[in-house]
Motif scaffolding. Sequence first.
Motif, PDB file in Angstrom:
ATOM      1  N   LYS A 243       0.914  -1.177  -0.005  1.00 48.28           N
ATOM      2  CA  LYS A 243      -0.022  -0.019   0.054  1.00 48.28           C
ATOM      3  C   LYS A 243       0.736   1.269   0.043  1.00 48.28           C
ATOM      4  O   LYS A 243       0.452   2.302  -0.204  1.00 48.28           O
ATOM      5  N   ASP A 244       2.145   1.085   0.410  1.00 49.28           N
ATOM      6  CA  ASP A 244       2.849   2.328   0.396  1.00 49.28           C
ATOM      7  C   ASP A 244       3.594   2.580  -0.977  1.00 49.28           C
ATOM      8  O   ASP A 244       4.703   2.653  -1.278  1.00 49.28           O
ATOM      9  N   ILE A 245       2.716   2.976  -1.952  1.00 48.74           N
ATOM     10  CA  ILE A 245       3.155   3.390  -3.401  1.00 48.74           C
ATOM     11  C   ILE A 245       2.218   4.437  -3.470  1.00 48.74           C
ATOM     12  O   ILE A 245       1.316   4.941  -3.114  1.00 48.74           O
ATOM     13  N   THR A 246       2.808   5.530  -4.364  1.00 52.11           N
ATOM     14  CA  THR A 246       2.041   6.612  -4.801  1.00 52.11           C
ATOM     15  C   THR A 246       1.197   6.615  -5.874  1.00 52.11           C
ATOM     16  O   THR A 246       1.540   5.614  -6.752  1.00 52.11           O
ATOM     17  N   LEU A 247       0.123   7.470  -5.832  1.00 51.15           N
ATOM     18  CA  LEU A 247      -0.803   7.450  -7.145  1.00 51.15           C
ATOM     19  C   LEU A 247       0.085   7.840  -8.372  1.00 51.15           C
ATOM     20  O   LEU A 247      -0.187   7.144  -9.372  1.00 51.15           O
ATOM     21  N   ARG A 248       1.004   8.474  -8.072  1.00 50.11           N
ATOM     22  CA  ARG A 248       1.745   8.985  -9.374  1.00 50.11           C
ATOM     23  C   ARG A 248       2.650   7.858  -9.966  1.00 50.11           C
ATOM     24  O   ARG A 248       3.021   7.689 -10.974  1.00 50.11           O
ATOM     25  N   ALA A 249       3.184   7.022  -8.903  1.00 51.16           N
ATOM     26  CA  ALA A 249       3.833   5.826  -9.231  1.00 51.16           C
ATOM     27  C   ALA A 249       3.243   4.919 -10.155  1.00 51.16           C
ATOM     28  O   ALA A 249       3.549   4.418 -11.317  1.00 51.16           O
ATOM     29  N   ILE A 250       2.028   4.662  -9.577  1.00 52.92           N
ATOM     30  CA  ILE A 250       1.300   3.542 -10.341  1.00 52.92           C
ATOM     31  C   ILE A 250       0.585   4.071 -11.742  1.00 52.92           C
ATOM     32  O   ILE A 250       0.995   3.195 -12.743  1.00 52.92           O
ATOM     33  N   GLU A 251       0.523   5.486 -12.046  1.00 53.73           N
ATOM     34  CA  GLU A 251      -0.044   6.088 -13.142  1.00 53.73           C
ATOM     35  C   GLU A 251       1.274   5.862 -14.054  1.00 53.73           C
ATOM     36  O   GLU A 251       1.474   5.430 -15.156  1.00 53.73           O
ATOM     37  N   THR A 252       2.424   6.314 -13.541  1.00 50.27           N
ATOM     38  CA  THR A 252       3.732   6.314 -14.344  1.00 50.27           C
ATOM     39  C   THR A 252       4.168   4.748 -14.992  1.00 50.27           C
ATOM     40  O   THR A 252       4.242   4.659 -15.988  1.00 50.27           O
ATOM     41  N   LEU A 253       3.930   3.861 -14.162  1.00 46.72           N
ATOM     42  CA  LEU A 253       4.129   2.324 -14.438  1.00 46.72           C
ATOM     43  C   LEU A 253       3.299   2.113 -15.352  1.00 46.72           C
ATOM     44  O   LEU A 253       3.542   0.969 -16.381  1.00 46.72           O
ATOM     45  N   LYS A 254       1.742   2.397 -15.294  1.00 46.68           N
ATOM     46  CA  LYS A 254       0.896   1.858 -16.319  1.00 46.68           C
ATOM     47  C   LYS A 254       0.981   2.481 -17.868  1.00 46.68           C
ATOM     48  O   LYS A 254       0.799   1.840 -18.639  1.00 46.68           O
ATOM     49  N   LYS A 255       1.661   3.466 -17.768  1.00 49.23           N
ATOM     50  CA  LYS A 255       2.070   4.205 -19.217  1.00 49.23           C
ATOM     51  C   LYS A 255       3.100   3.822 -19.506  1.00 49.23           C
ATOM     52  O   LYS A 255       3.651   4.051 -20.712  1.00 49.23           O
TER      53      LYS A 255
END
Length: 287
Positions: A27-39
């Motif tokens: 759970k210790d991951i940022t929203l921006r990190a998730i968005e970046t990994l997805k793109k």
Amino acid sequence: MIIKLQSQKKDNENGLYIVSTPIGNLKDITLRAIETLKKSSFILCEDTRVSKNLLDRYEIKSKLIPNHKFNETKNLDKIINLLKSGEIISLISDAGTPSISDPGSILVNECVKNNIKIIPIPGASAVSTAVSISGFSEKFFFNGFLPDKKQSIINELKKLSVLDQSVVFFVSAKKINRIIPELKNFFSDRKIVFCREISKLYEEYIRENINDLEPFKKEPKGELTIVISEKNDDKNSSQDLSESDKNLINKMIKKLSIKEIIDIISQYKKISKKTIYNYCLKLKNEN
């Protein structure tokens, strides 16, 4: 209060993204990190099995490419060519921030040489997490992993011991009992925190005075993040033991532990614990 939304332009730029991932709790991951990994077209990682757990959790479909210390140089030309062709590539490690005691610096430097954009996506770090709960000086020196060979470890700890600030380093559980005698020798009178399994189920923080350290009876799991307090210089302490102090220690050394002797002498004399400890150790070695 008016909150201005940050422009998303930078997050859509082609280049290499250095993405911090959780050090334990997913759970210790940022929203921006998730968005970046997805793109990202590709995600460079140390161990695909470890990283797949994170990607599956957040439904990230980007292709994983193994990029560890044994193949990062071999991968270099291929990755640079992909970046030059306009691909968005993310670099992650098994846990925490890439290129800090993990693979990544070779690729980062090659991107610098080739004028390729490098965008950091900040997040979890075992170093800052450990320092934040230590209670020690906010001024600290991070030393990464200790070397493998005994003499190299001794040389490293000796250099670190002269720094007048907190000291942070990583050590494997298999090595911890080997370095405890050296910690007591070089960091006497200082405090220490062993951080184990940070943010995981068996998270544990062990606080001790270094003079009181004993070997671990059971080898702890995983890697340890260790924080040692800043130097505790007592200007009012005497620098030397008197002859009467030495005679008293000589009488006690066969009956009491070094810790007990330090406690007794410290009660009525302003002598640094390190001075007492070193003299006791000398007597023990002579016997």
